[in-house]
Design a protein around this motif. Structure first.
Motif, PDB file in Angstrom:
ATOM      1  N   ALA A  18      72.848  -9.163  76.184  1.00 44.30           N
ATOM      2  CA  ALA A  18      74.266  -9.025  76.515  1.00 44.30           C
ATOM      3  C   ALA A  18      74.872  -7.750  75.937  1.00 44.30           C
ATOM      4  N   PHE A  19      74.142  -7.046  75.042  1.00 43.56           N
ATOM      5  CA  PHE A  19      74.620  -5.774  74.505  1.00 43.56           C
ATOM      6  C   PHE A  19      74.214  -4.589  75.388  1.00 43.56           C
ATOM      7  N   ALA A  20      73.421  -4.818  76.428  1.00 41.16           N
ATOM      8  CA  ALA A  20      72.992  -3.718  77.293  1.00 41.16           C
ATOM      9  C   ALA A  20      74.192  -3.092  77.984  1.00 41.16           C
ATOM     10  N   GLY A  21      74.387  -1.813  77.787  1.00 41.74           N
ATOM     11  CA  GLY A  21      75.509  -1.108  78.392  1.00 41.74           C
ATOM     12  C   GLY A  21      76.840  -1.334  77.722  1.00 41.74           C
ATOM     13  N   SER A  22      76.866  -2.091  76.629  1.00 39.94           N
ATOM     14  CA  SER A  22      78.147  -2.463  76.013  1.00 39.94           C
ATOM     15  C   SER A  22      78.816  -1.320  75.265  1.00 39.94           C
ATOM     16  N   SER A  23      78.082  -0.247  74.995  1.00 35.52           N
ATOM     17  CA  SER A  23      78.694   0.888  74.298  1.00 35.52           C
ATOM     18  C   SER A  23      79.565   1.724  75.223  1.00 35.52           C
ATOM     19  N   GLY A  24      79.422   1.516  76.537  1.00 34.83           N
ATOM     20  CA  GLY A  24      80.239   2.246  77.492  1.00 34.83           C
ATOM     21  C   GLY A  24      79.715   3.606  77.874  1.00 34.83           C
ATOM     22  N   GLN A  25      78.606   4.034  77.294  1.00 33.40           N
ATOM     23  CA  GLN A  25      78.043   5.329  77.625  1.00 33.40           C
ATOM     24  C   GLN A  25      76.522   5.235  77.617  1.00 33.40           C
ATOM     25  N   PRO A  26      75.837   6.016  78.451  1.00 42.95           N
ATOM     26  CA  PRO A  26      74.374   5.981  78.471  1.00 42.95           C
ATOM     27  C   PRO A  26      73.808   6.374  77.112  1.00 42.95           C
ATOM     28  N   ASP A  42      69.948   2.221  77.931  1.00 42.34           N
ATOM     29  CA  ASP A  42      70.922   1.333  78.556  1.00 42.34           C
ATOM     30  C   ASP A  42      72.172   2.118  78.915  1.00 42.34           C
ATOM     31  N   ALA A  43      72.893   1.618  79.903  1.00 43.80           N
ATOM     32  CA  ALA A  43      74.107   2.295  80.381  1.00 43.80           C
ATOM     33  C   ALA A  43      74.986   1.283  81.097  1.00 43.80           C
ATOM     34  N   TYR A  44      76.264   1.590  81.122  1.00 46.20           N
ATOM     35  CA  TYR A  44      77.220   0.756  81.857  1.00 46.20           C
ATOM     36  C   TYR A  44      77.482   1.388  83.214  1.00 46.20           C
ATOM     37  N   ILE A  45      77.380   0.589  84.291  1.00 47.73           N
ATOM     38  CA  ILE A  45      77.599   1.060  85.654  1.00 47.73           C
ATOM     39  C   ILE A  45      78.960   0.536  86.106  1.00 47.73           C
ATOM     40  N   ARG A  47      80.657  -3.122  87.435  1.00 46.98           N
ATOM     41  CA  ARG A  47      81.101  -3.767  86.193  1.00 46.98           C
ATOM     42  C   ARG A  47      79.918  -4.446  85.478  1.00 46.98           C
ATOM     43  N   SER A  48      78.815  -3.738  85.363  1.00 48.21           N
ATOM     44  CA  SER A  48      77.602  -4.311  84.791  1.00 48.21           C
ATOM     45  C   SER A  48      76.885  -3.282  83.937  1.00 48.21           C
ATOM     46  N   GLY A  49      76.103  -3.777  82.995  1.00 49.37           N
ATOM     47  CA  GLY A  49      75.255  -2.926  82.185  1.00 49.37           C
ATOM     48  C   GLY A  49      73.797  -3.138  82.554  1.00 49.37           C
ATOM     49  N   LEU A  50      73.010  -2.077  82.496  1.00 47.96           N
ATOM     50  CA  LEU A  50      71.584  -2.145  82.793  1.00 47.96           C
ATOM     51  C   LEU A  50      70.809  -1.549  81.631  1.00 47.96           C
ATOM     52  N   TYR A  74      70.035  -7.027  82.167  1.00 46.02           N
ATOM     53  CA  TYR A  74      71.251  -6.958  82.987  1.00 46.02           C
ATOM     54  C   TYR A  74      72.386  -7.625  82.228  1.00 46.02           C
ATOM     55  N   MET A  75      73.560  -6.977  82.227  1.00 49.43           N
ATOM     56  CA  MET A  75      74.746  -7.515  81.554  1.00 49.43           C
ATOM     57  C   MET A  75      75.926  -7.492  82.507  1.00 49.43           C
ATOM     58  N   TYR A  76      76.685  -8.580  82.522  1.00 50.33           N
ATOM     59  CA  TYR A  76      77.944  -8.623  83.263  1.00 50.33           C
ATOM     60  C   TYR A  76      79.062  -8.962  82.291  1.00 50.33           C
ATOM     61  N   GLN A  77      80.187  -8.257  82.435  1.00 53.32           N
ATOM     62  CA  GLN A  77      81.308  -8.465  81.519  1.00 53.32           C
ATOM     63  C   GLN A  77      82.500  -9.065  82.242  1.00 53.32           C
ATOM     64  N   ALA A  78      83.120 -10.048  81.580  1.00 48.30           N
ATOM     65  CA  ALA A  78      84.386 -10.611  82.034  1.00 48.30           C
ATOM     66  C   ALA A  78      85.444 -10.306  80.988  1.00 48.30           C
ATOM     67  N   ARG A  79      86.533  -9.648  81.402  1.00 50.37           N
ATOM     68  CA  ARG A  79      87.630  -9.376  80.480  1.00 50.37           C
ATOM     69  C   ARG A  79      88.478 -10.629  80.334  1.00 50.37           C
ATOM     70  N   LEU A  80      88.758 -11.023  79.099  1.00 53.82           N
ATOM     71  CA  LEU A  80      89.511 -12.239  78.820  1.00 53.82           C
ATOM     72  C   LEU A  80      90.951 -11.959  78.421  1.00 53.82           C
ATOM     73  N   GLY A  81      91.348 -10.734  78.361  1.00 52.46           N
ATOM     74  CA  GLY A  81      92.698 -10.384  77.946  1.00 52.46           C
ATOM     75  C   GLY A  81      92.792  -8.908  77.680  1.00 52.46           C
ATOM     76  N   TYR A  82      93.843  -8.504  76.973  1.00 54.26           N
ATOM     77  CA  TYR A  82      94.055  -7.092  76.697  1.00 54.26           C
ATOM     78  C   TYR A  82      92.933  -6.491  75.858  1.00 54.26           C
ATOM     79  N   SER A  83      92.448  -7.257  74.888  1.00 55.22           N
ATOM     80  CA  SER A  83      91.476  -6.682  73.944  1.00 55.22           C
ATOM     81  C   SER A  83      90.269  -7.578  73.703  1.00 55.22           C
ATOM     82  N   TRP A  84      89.980  -8.469  74.625  1.00 57.90           N
ATOM     83  CA  TRP A  84      88.833  -9.363  74.469  1.00 57.90           C
ATOM     84  C   TRP A  84      87.954  -9.314  75.713  1.00 57.90           C
ATOM     85  N   ALA A  85      86.653  -9.441  75.488  1.00 61.57           N
ATOM     86  CA  ALA A  85      85.701  -9.457  76.593  1.00 61.57           C
ATOM     87  C   ALA A  85      84.540 -10.393  76.252  1.00 61.57           C
ATOM     88  N   LEU A  86      83.915 -10.927  77.290  1.00 61.05           N
ATOM     89  CA  LEU A  86      82.761 -11.799  77.133  1.00 61.05           C
ATOM     90  C   LEU A  86      81.645 -11.273  78.014  1.00 61.05           C
TER      91      LEU A  86
END
Length: 361
Positions: free
Chosen positions: A67-75, A100-103, A107-110, A133-145
């Motif tokens: 779930a951390f794949a691509g989570s840094s926001g940059q390759p 790893d990178a965020y696409i 809205r997914s990380g690989l 493979y990572m998929y992110q769901a935003r839960l609010g202004y500053s939270w994500a799952l």
């Protein structure tokens, strides 16, 4: 310097951000999280082996949780090396290369990785090639799952000629005859010197701008691993929990303090690694202790540098348990190259479709 926890500010959303609007939208997320929790609590009673563990948590996130794949926001490219117990005759030497990178459009990380572990001076070698493979769901202004899945191909290779058995010992010449040739053994030769399988893992991580909590499961399919075609020889499930919090760092070169916890369990063997990173400008320092099922095993000291796209760290594990003074400790090196996505990194988290996971680097 006084450190304080920075509270998130209310921000506007970018039009592409995936926001969970109501409780009904949370149902699939909580179902998946509940399943992972059940696997963690029930299946952990059945585990029977140990996986390779890297100590540089900041450079091995995806090794523990997809779930951390691509989570840094940059390759980024990450290289890991670990030499465990170098003065012992059956040392463990491990290598890992990962990308790893965020696409953003999906809205997914690989992530892709190759991991090799050499045990007993190469008597047993394992190679693990995988995709995450990572998929992110935003839960609010500053939270994500984040939810992650991992598919991999693994191969174990046995170097039979490097093995030595009790019945080969000659009281005069040891394991070899007078001419230096290995003495014969009565141990049966395996049906195959290689065994391979396809493996599956999963994980989730919940985080904000300043903290994260994650959990993951590996070897979900409990694949068969045997050189003698033994159907009961399985690679048991492994479980991991991760958590961390960040203080300071309001400005670019401010001091950042990052306590963290990493827990792993497999085959009735558990290890808790607790520690903290401290970063000031380009200098990184770290300290951690590792506690196994029955005793304190290692104290870890880490030092590193972070300048531009290059991040480097070295650590040394001092054995303090039963192996104190006997193993030579462990050396570990990590190298991280981050490739800035100018368009994406120039935006704040509130303007992107994803929220970057906090990281000491």
């Amino acid at each position: 310097m006084k450190l304080r926890l920075k509270l998130p500010l209310k921000r506007k959303y970018h039009k592409n951000i995936a926001i969970i609007p109501s409780f009904s939208g949370l149902i699939p997320i909580w179902l998946i999280t509940t399943c992972l929790t059940i696997l963690f609590s029930i299946k952990s009673q059945q585990v029977q082996a140990q996986d390779l563990k890297y100590g540089h948590w900041h450079a091995a996130e995806t090794n523990y949780n997809p779930a951390f794949a691509g989570s840094s926001g940059q390759p980024r490219i990450i290289l890991n090396f670990r030499d465990q117990w170098p003065v012992m005759p059956q040392a463990y030497v491990s290598y890992r290369a990962a990308f790893d990178a965020y696409i953003e459009p999906i809205r997914s990380g690989l992530g892709l990785y190759v991991n090799q572990d050499n045990q007993g001076d190469g008597a047993l070698q394992s190679t693990d090639i995988g995709m995450q493979y990572m998929y992110q769901a935003r839960l609010g202004y500053s939270w994500a799952l984040n939810f992650g899945m991992q598919f991999s191909y693994q191969q174990y290779r046995l170097n039979w000629l490097d093995l030595q058995f009790l019945d080969q010992i000659n009281v005069l010449y040891g394991f070899n005859d007078i001419f230096g040739n290995p003495n014969p053994t009565g141990e049966p030769f395996p049906g195959s010197l290689t065994t391979d399988f396809v493996d599956l893992g999963a994980g989730a991580v919940l985080y904000s701008d300043r903290l994260y909590v994650g959990m993951s499961a590996a070897h979900v399919t409990t694949p068969k691993v045997s050189f003698y075609n033994n159907p009961s020889s399985e690679l048991p499930m492994a479980f991991s929990g991760q958590a961390g919090i960040f203080f300071g760092g309001e400005r670019k070169d401010d001091l950042v303090f990052n306590p963290y916890m990493l827990f792993t369990t497999q085959k009735g063997f558990s290890q808790l690694q607790t520690g903290a990173y401290v970063k000031k400008s380009v200098v990184l320092g770290g300290f951690a202790v590792k506690h196994n099922t029955s005793n304190l095993s290692d104290v870890v000291f880490l030092a590193g540098l972070s300048k531009g796209m290059l991040k480097f760290a070295y650590s040394y594990d001092i054995s303090v348990g039963p192996l104190a003074g006997l193993s030579g400790g462990s050396h570990e090196v990590s190298l991280m190259l981050t490739f800035k996505d100018n368009e994406g990194r120039s935006k704040k988290n509130s303007q992107k479709s994803m929220l970057d996971c906090p990281s000491i680097l």
